[in-house]
Design an enzyme around this catalytic site. Structure first.
Site, PDB file in Angstrom:
ATOM      1  N   LYS A   1       2.960  25.118  32.746  1.00 38.56           N
ATOM      2  CA  LYS A   1       3.780  26.213  33.275  1.00 38.56           C
ATOM      3  C   LYS A   1       5.037  25.729  33.998  1.00 38.56           C
ATOM      4  O   LYS A   1       5.915  26.531  34.290  1.00 38.56           O
ATOM      5  CB  LYS A   1       2.947  27.125  34.183  1.00 38.56           C
ATOM      6  CG  LYS A   1       1.744  27.738  33.522  1.00 38.56           C
ATOM      7  CD  LYS A   1       2.040  28.546  32.263  1.00 38.56           C
ATOM      8  CE  LYS A   1       2.971  29.700  32.476  1.00 38.56           C
ATOM      9  NZ  LYS A   1       2.837  30.745  31.437  1.00 38.56           N
TER      10      LYS A   1
ATOM     11  N   SER B   1      -9.212  25.467  30.225  1.00 37.36           N
ATOM     12  CA  SER B   1      -8.499  26.014  29.065  1.00 37.36           C
ATOM     13  C   SER B   1      -8.143  24.888  28.087  1.00 37.36           C
ATOM     14  O   SER B   1      -8.093  25.109  26.871  1.00 37.36           O
ATOM     15  CB  SER B   1      -7.248  26.787  29.485  1.00 37.36           C
ATOM     16  OG  SER B   1      -6.310  25.935  30.091  1.00 37.36           O
TER      17      SER B   1
HETATM   18  N1  PMP Z   1      -4.136  27.370  30.617  1.00 39.49           N
HETATM   19  C1  PMP Z   1      -3.879  27.474  31.928  1.00 39.49           C
HETATM   20  C2  PMP Z   1      -4.717  26.677  32.881  1.00 39.49           C
HETATM   21  C3  PMP Z   1      -2.872  28.339  32.374  1.00 39.49           C
HETATM   22  O1  PMP Z   1      -2.629  28.455  33.700  1.00 39.49           O
HETATM   23  C4  PMP Z   1      -2.133  29.093  31.447  1.00 39.49           C
HETATM   24  C5  PMP Z   1      -1.100  30.054  31.948  1.00 39.49           C
HETATM   25  N2  PMP Z   1      -1.648  31.296  32.320  1.00 39.49           N
HETATM   26  C6  PMP Z   1      -2.436  28.956  30.086  1.00 39.49           C
HETATM   27  C7  PMP Z   1      -3.432  28.071  29.711  1.00 39.49           C
HETATM   28  C8  PMP Z   1      -1.728  29.757  29.029  1.00 39.49           C
HETATM   29  O2  PMP Z   1      -0.366  29.503  28.929  1.00 39.49           O
HETATM   30  P1  PMP Z   1       0.648  30.669  28.554  1.00 39.49           P
HETATM   31  O3  PMP Z   1       0.846  31.500  29.784  1.00 39.49           O
HETATM   32  O4  PMP Z   1       1.881  29.971  28.125  1.00 39.49           O
HETATM   33  O5  PMP Z   1       0.014  31.481  27.465  1.00 39.49           O
END
Ligand code: PMP
Length: 315
Positions: free
Chosen positions: A56, A273
């Site tokens: 991010k 994630s």
């Molecule tokens: N994994 C984590 C740990 C995140 O903080 C985020 C952002 N919400 C994402 C994945 C997904 O990224 P994006 O917002 O670009 O879809």
């Protein structure tokens, strides 16, 4: 603030923290990928190595630069947004580096590390209903921005074009270069959807045959921080479903197990994630023919989850 934000790029010839955002390594996964068919390669883009510890950083810098250029972000105003934590941390890091205040609306169940990091950078946190994940945080941020228009600059990452553009301009071209144009499949999870949308859009421009595979938690109540279960969540305005060639659902336990394996078998301490992404990428890669090149994203550092990782503490 002006000078730092207007630096044209994110190359490492300068020494400020913002110049360290992007240009992350692409790591070949070996030990957890032994189950793959011959000639299938699996890579992970190490976004946890950004200075704020997550993917991010890219989106936050892009949205802040855009707000600065348009004149919305100017001295005396406070940056405001809803976040599951990582975007907030990136805003807070950049805000500290450039000298503007940051307020984030964050679900109350965000990990204690995330809250401590945010406070360490000097950001203000407003806690929101944890049962509604970031949806409640989004509503509160929108309401605050409407009520105090002279105080806050609401960046609204879920509907901000500069979010996916960070990946269209950065992550996508980097992956293309790092695989020498050999990537065949891009796999990543959906939060704001900025990473998926911007990267897939760019890679499909380079190669229209590229397959973009999205990853979502298998159920609405899940433990994969940062990802959304889109059928039951507010769908981000920047989401573009036409880019999706295939959708994969991942159970929290499978994501956690893969996260633990990434640490122990690959030496990569990353968040859940990232485990979900790699689990999905391996599931896909097992079905692919020779010469397939699969790339996924390691979204954030595992250090910011250590207080929650009861699931991998056994010896
Ligand atoms: N994994 C984590 C740990 C995140 O903080 C985020 C952002 N919400 C994402 C994945 C997904 O990224 P994006 O917002 O670009 O879809």
């Amino acid at each position: 603030m002006q000078e730092l934000l207007e630096r044209p790029s994110v190359r490492s010839t300068t020494n400020d923290v913002l110049s360290r955002i992007g240009n992350t390594p692409l790591i070949r996964l070996h030990r957890i990928a032994t189950c793959l068919p011959a000639g299938v390669e699996l890579y992970a883009k190490a976004e946890h190595l950004n200075p704020g510890g997550s993917v991010k950083d890219r989106a936050a810098l892009s949205m802040i630069r855009d707000a600065k250029r348009s004149g919305r972000l100017r001295p005396g105003r406070t940056l405001l947004d809803a976040t599951s934590g990582n975007t907030g941390i990136a805003y807070a890091m950049i805000g500290a580096s450039c000298g503007f205040p940051v307020t984030v609306c964050l679900p109350k169940n965000a990990s204690s590390e995330r809250k401590r990091i945010l406070r360490s950078y000097g950001a203000e946190i407003i806690g929101t209903d944890p049962t509604q994940a970031t949806d409640a945080a989004q509503r509160l941020a929108r309401d605050l921005a409407q009520k105090y228009p002279g105080t806050y600059v609401y960046l609204n990452q879920y509907n901000n074009e500069a979010n996916w553009r960070a990946h269209y301009d950065g992550t996508g071209p980097e992956i293309w270069r790092q695989t020498a144009g050999r990537i065949t499949h891009f796999v990543t999870g959906l939060g704001t959807t900025g990473t998926f949308v911007g990267t897939s859009r760019r890679l499909k421009e380079y190669n229209p045959q590229l397959r973009a595979v999205s990853v979502q938690p298998a159920s609405p109540l899940h433990g994969i921080e940062g990802l959304k279960h889109l059928p039951t969540a507010i769908v981000p305005g920047i989401y573009d479903a036409t880019l999706v060639d295939e959708e994969l659902a991942v159970e929290t336990e499978a994501a956690q197990e893969m996260t633990a394996r990434l640490a122990r078998e690959e030496g990569l301490l990353v968040g859940t994630s990232s485990g979900a992404n790699v689990f999905a990428a391996i599931r896909l890669a097992r079905t692919l023919p020779r010469d397939s090149v699969v790339v996924t994203i390691l979204c954030d550092s595992g250090e910011r989850y250590l207080s929650d990782r009861s699931w991998d503490c056994q010896q």
